[in-house]
Design a protein around this motif. Structure first.
Motif, mmCIF file in Angstrom:
data_model
loop_
_atom_site.group_PDB
_atom_site.id
_atom_site.type_symbol
_atom_site.label_atom_id
_atom_site.label_comp_id
_atom_site.label_asym_id
_atom_site.label_seq_id
_atom_site.Cartn_x
_atom_site.Cartn_y
_atom_site.Cartn_z
ATOM 1 N N MET A 44 -16.018 6.037 -3.951
ATOM 2 C CA MET A 44 -15.454 5.655 -4.180
ATOM 3 C C MET A 44 -14.456 3.925 -4.473
ATOM 4 N N ASP A 45 -13.134 4.088 -3.582
ATOM 5 C CA ASP A 45 -13.126 3.313 -3.477
ATOM 6 C C ASP A 45 -14.153 1.927 -2.992
ATOM 7 N N MET A 71 -2.247 4.878 1.035
ATOM 8 C CA MET A 71 -3.933 4.990 0.433
ATOM 9 C C MET A 71 -3.777 4.284 -1.140
ATOM 10 N N ARG A 72 -4.358 4.240 -1.593
ATOM 11 C CA ARG A 72 -4.317 3.433 -3.328
ATOM 12 C C ARG A 72 -5.180 4.463 -3.924
ATOM 13 N N ARG A 73 -5.183 5.816 -3.984
ATOM 14 C CA ARG A 73 -5.412 6.592 -4.758
ATOM 15 C C ARG A 73 -4.804 7.208 -5.667
ATOM 16 N N LEU A 74 -5.602 7.708 -6.906
ATOM 17 C CA LEU A 74 -4.715 8.792 -7.509
ATOM 18 C C LEU A 74 -5.411 10.448 -7.419
ATOM 19 N N VAL A 75 -4.300 11.098 -6.752
ATOM 20 C CA VAL A 75 -5.408 12.652 -6.388
ATOM 21 C C VAL A 75 -3.578 13.819 -6.144
ATOM 22 N N ASP A 78 -10.825 9.989 -9.122
ATOM 23 C CA ASP A 78 -10.045 9.715 -9.185
ATOM 24 C C ASP A 78 -9.627 9.774 -10.924
ATOM 25 N N ASP A 90 0.242 -1.238 -0.547
ATOM 26 C CA ASP A 90 0.321 -0.059 -0.179
ATOM 27 C C ASP A 90 0.933 1.193 -0.066
#
Lengths: 331, 331
Positions: free
Chosen positions: B299-300, B1-5, A268, A208
């Motif tokens: 979201m996720d 976190m596994r988000r693209l922001v 995203d 992660d």
């Protein structure tokens, strides 16, 4: 595991049963072959048969793109595994209307072997089958013909299927597919692996907070594994590779696909699209049409890919051509 | 976190910029208010204005359903947070064509307060605004009017928007929305939390391998938290609650939505749909139309919800009515 499945050895059969039950006005399972999804309109009189396919786990690729104005059939393999030759052959028998068929799929050795055998079996019946491999993943090889197919599948399938729907013959449809593929480039970033139902575990390890730019949709290695960067930096790096590769140049018009690999939310993707559009604008490249969402996934993998297709008047017409498949409706 | 922001405080603005850049033929941001997505066709002459909205983080809800034959505007709040009154009011000013407007949103206290204030501001300008709250989440309260709105939003918005597009007046559109809501029931299961960009952490804790049936889309508590069960068992339990609640009965015809909460792949949704269809068949309930995919997400978040809407001839016509929004095209 955070997946909703039953017996993990039945996921593909149960998925196909659910899918075809959900959209009976669009698709059905071929009675004699439970691994071939065919359009209820197929075979379409005087039309080249469009057959796509490959391993499962990339939904809505391939099954979601069967329907009017799109593919006539999709041949379905196990997760990350090519279908065997028989369903490839059976798909031809089901959709050929006397004008021959075109196979299209991402360039993976197993798919090539099995679809080629299907084409040979069809040839024995006197049915001509041509093949176009999709090779849009820029980082997968220096040599374009060795590259893998990823989300660019969508654009190439769409263009060739539209050409067929407009009444073109097999040579013309094949030419359009090659042209679409020649003008299409993709690259992705993975933020997680995907989960295999049979093992209940991820296909590979990813911490992660890590990311790998250029990773393939089955976890094939990419450029490098680093700490997760802000979206704009990730998009910048992807766009650098994608734009330089064709290259895309000032004055070009493109279709853009910002694709979720599965678990990455639309929020995203929109943020990534914003940056991609800025990069294109700076380069003087015009966006003609945009596609955002899960088009070619790796189940629950977190990540995103960007695909550009350079358009001329013919490709614009083919991208815009109406279609009505369960996971792609264009008016 | 596994988000693209990027900057986590900018996610909503950047998402809206990306979204409206991607679909300029469908939507734009209201110039005087960056939190109102309006259809480029609005205001539509002689048509009741359809305005939907709520917090961000549920995409494609709400912004994806703005377009011809669907909503005229979506008012966008921060993540899991109601929009403030001004954009609710500005949306009315932007889309009202003299026939008044209908606000529709899920029943959450913050949304009710803010949209009500928007309606009062519009009333001061002499514009009539009516409101229909969506209350489809069966487990959220014994008392239907206290229930939350979840994925059933999609069906209610679709039905009322179609009624408006057909030329109905505000009372008729409101009546259709109430009827659609009265006939719609949903319930979901969460397998994970979602990740908040600002904290980089999940909203609540959930062990890998656990699930919570009945959880709301912001993490509101459900029936019980247990170990993950096979998909068929999960669907069986959800369907038991959903069917008993209206109740749906033999001879009924329904629209079905199997919705991903974000990270759950289409493979799993198709497997869940298969079981839901079996349960309906056993009960003598006929499926009229099916929808599968990420329609109302968190979201996720991993998880899935099932929504049923009982149909009569009018609701069938409204569900089928053509629309052209970036995330919902019906021919």
């Amino acid at each position: 595991m955070r997946r909703l499945v039953n017996n993990p050895y039945d996921v593909v059969e149960e998925m196909l049963e659910g899918y075809t039950k959900a959209f009976p006005n669009h698709v059905k399972l071929l009675e004699e072959d439970g691994r071939v999804v065919v359009s209820v309109k197929a075979p379409v009189k005087d039309k080249v048969g469009i057959i796509i396919g490959g391993g499962s786990g990339h939904e809505p690729l391939f099954l979601g793109y069967v329907g009017e104005g799109f593919a006539d059939a999709a041949v379905i393999g196990n997760i990350n595994t090519s279908p065997s030759p028989e369903p490839c052959y059976n798909a031809v028998k089901a959709v050929d209307a006397g004008k021959g068929c075109l196979y299209m799929y991402g360039n993976y050795a197993g798919d090539v072997m099995n679809f080629d055998m299907g084409a040979e079996m069809a040839a024995d019946d006197g049915i001509r089958v041509e093949t176009v491999l999709i090779t849009d993943d820029v980082y997968s090889s220096e040599n374009i013909s060795d590259r893998r197919g990823v989300a660019g599948d969508f654009f190439v399938f769409k263009a060739a299927a539209a050409k067929a729907a407009m009444g073109a013959d097999l040579d013309e449809v094949k030419t359009a597919a090659i042209k679409a593929n020649d003008n299409t480039r993709s690259m992705g970033v993975a933020l997680s692996s995907s989960t295999l139902p049979v093992t209940g575990k991820t296909i590979f390890e990813m911490e992660d907070g890590d990311m790998e730019v250029g990773m393939g949709i089955h976890g094939e290695p990419g450029v490098k594994r680093t700490k997760l960067a802000p979206a704009d930096e990730v998009v910048d790096e992807i766009m650098k590779y994608v734009i330089a590769d064709l290259p895309f140049e000032a004055g070009d018009e493109v279709a853009v696909l910002v694709n979720s690999l599965g678990a990455t939310p639309l929020m995203d993707l929109h943020i990534c699209f914003r940056k991609a559009a800025q990069v294109l604008e700076e380069k003087g490249i015009k966006i003609y049409q945009s596609f955002i969402g899960p088009y070619a996934t790796s189940m629950d993998m977190a990540g995103m890919s960007i695909t550009l297709m350079k358009l001329d008047d013919e490709l614009k017409e083919l991208v815009d051509y109406p279609c009505d498949a369960p996971y792609c409706v264009i008016k």
